[in-house]
Design a protein around this motif. Structure first.
Motif, short mmCIF file in Angstrom:
data_model
loop_
_atom_site.label_atom_id
_atom_site.label_comp_id
_atom_site.label_asym_id
_atom_site.label_seq_id
_atom_site.Cartn_x
_atom_site.Cartn_y
_atom_site.Cartn_z
N GLN A 49 10.43 -14.77 -3.36
CA GLN A 49 10.83 -14.19 -2.08
C GLN A 49 10.56 -15.15 -0.93
OE1 GLN A 49 12.59 -11.29 -1.70
NE2 GLN A 49 12.83 -12.13 0.33
N ALA A 50 9.43 -15.85 -0.98
CA ALA A 50 9.11 -16.83 0.07
C ALA A 50 10.14 -17.95 0.10
CB ALA A 50 7.71 -17.41 -0.15
N ALA A 51 10.56 -18.42 -1.07
CA ALA A 51 11.58 -19.48 -1.13
C ALA A 51 12.91 -18.95 -0.60
CB ALA A 51 11.72 -20.00 -2.56
N ALA A 52 13.28 -17.74 -1.00
CA ALA A 52 14.55 -17.15 -0.54
C ALA A 52 14.55 -16.99 0.98
CB ALA A 52 14.78 -15.80 -1.22
N THR A 53 13.46 -16.51 1.53
CA THR A 53 13.35 -16.33 2.98
C THR A 53 13.44 -17.66 3.70
OG1 THR A 53 12.02 -14.33 2.67
CG2 THR A 53 11.86 -15.43 4.82
N ALA A 54 12.69 -18.65 3.22
CA ALA A 54 12.69 -19.97 3.86
C ALA A 54 14.06 -20.64 3.76
CB ALA A 54 11.60 -20.85 3.24
N LEU A 55 14.70 -20.53 2.62
CA LEU A 55 16.03 -21.12 2.45
C LEU A 55 17.06 -20.43 3.34
CD1 LEU A 55 15.90 -21.68 -1.39
CD2 LEU A 55 16.31 -23.48 0.31
N ASN A 56 16.99 -19.12 3.43
CA ASN A 56 17.91 -18.40 4.32
C ASN A 56 17.70 -18.80 5.77
OD1 ASN A 56 19.61 -16.83 2.63
ND2 ASN A 56 17.88 -15.51 2.16
N SER A 57 16.45 -18.94 6.18
CA SER A 57 16.16 -19.37 7.56
C SER A 57 16.72 -20.76 7.82
CB SER A 57 14.65 -19.36 7.82
OG SER A 57 14.15 -18.04 7.78
N ALA A 58 16.55 -21.65 6.85
CA ALA A 58 17.06 -23.01 7.00
C ALA A 58 18.59 -23.04 7.00
CB ALA A 58 16.52 -23.91 5.89
N THR A 64 14.37 -29.14 11.68
CA THR A 64 13.49 -29.96 10.85
C THR A 64 12.39 -29.10 10.25
OG1 THR A 64 13.95 -31.88 12.20
CG2 THR A 64 11.97 -31.97 10.84
N ASN A 65 11.79 -28.22 11.05
CA ASN A 65 10.71 -27.37 10.57
C ASN A 65 11.21 -26.40 9.50
OD1 ASN A 65 7.91 -26.46 10.73
ND2 ASN A 65 8.81 -24.58 11.54
N ASN A 66 12.35 -25.76 9.73
CA ASN A 66 12.88 -24.81 8.74
C ASN A 66 13.24 -25.51 7.43
OD1 ASN A 66 12.56 -22.61 10.38
ND2 ASN A 66 14.70 -22.44 10.94
N LEU A 67 13.79 -26.71 7.52
CA LEU A 67 14.12 -27.46 6.31
C LEU A 67 12.86 -27.84 5.54
CD1 LEU A 67 16.97 -29.63 7.80
CD2 LEU A 67 17.23 -27.78 6.12
N ARG A 68 11.83 -28.24 6.27
CA ARG A 68 10.56 -28.58 5.62
C ARG A 68 9.96 -27.36 4.93
NH1 ARG A 68 5.68 -27.66 7.01
NH2 ARG A 68 6.20 -27.14 9.15
N LEU A 69 9.96 -26.21 5.62
CA LEU A 69 9.42 -24.99 5.03
C LEU A 69 10.22 -24.56 3.80
CD1 LEU A 69 8.62 -22.98 8.29
CD2 LEU A 69 6.98 -24.08 6.73
N ALA A 70 11.53 -24.72 3.87
CA ALA A 70 12.38 -24.38 2.73
C ALA A 70 12.06 -25.28 1.54
CB ALA A 70 13.85 -24.50 3.11
N PHE A 71 11.92 -26.56 1.80
CA PHE A 71 11.56 -27.49 0.72
C PHE A 71 10.23 -27.11 0.10
CE2 PHE A 71 8.72 -31.05 -0.20
CZ PHE A 71 9.24 -31.40 -1.43
N GLU A 72 9.22 -26.88 0.94
CA GLU A 72 7.88 -26.59 0.44
C GLU A 72 7.87 -25.30 -0.39
OE1 GLU A 72 5.50 -26.68 3.97
OE2 GLU A 72 5.47 -28.88 4.02
#
Length: 121
Positions: A49-58, A64-72
């Protein structure tokens, strides 16, 4: 520079090889395949769920921050659910691949070089 995230095409059949996640759409698609989809309802559901949320945000706002969070978030999920050994990852995504992929994909994102990518170890 970080390298792309590498996942098995099928974690139960490593002989099928790997695929490389280099963009947000790749990451979103990977959530539903590559053995990662099984984490959605298992003990790693929070990571999924964390990955899905971060990827959707990105995807909505590719800062840059959203892409980094999505990657992590994607990396944490992949490392827990379907880790790829370092020697296999290096063969799948050698250094310099990120730059080649970024050069090809950046125009489709309207960004100079902000496609989703990151280090896989």
């Amino acid at each position: 520079m970080p390298a792309p995230v590498v996942v098995w095409l099928d974690p139960d059949r490593p002989e099928f090889g790997t695929t490389v996640i280099t963009t947000v759409p790749d990451g979103l698609a990977a959530l539903n395949r590559h053995g990662i989809h099984n984490a959605r309802k298992g003990p790693h559901a929070q990571l999924w769920q964390a990955a899905a949320t971060a990827l959707n945000s990105a995807s909505v706002e590719p800062s840059t921050n959203n892409l980094r969070l999505a990657f992590e978030a994607t990396l944490r999920l992949v490392k827990r659910v379907a880790p790829v050994p370092t020697h296999v990852r290096v063969m799948s995504a050698p250094r310099g691949l990120r730059e080649r992929v970024m050069g090809l994909l950046a125009p489709s994102y309207g960004l100079p070089s902000r496609a989703f990518s990151g280090r896989a170890d």
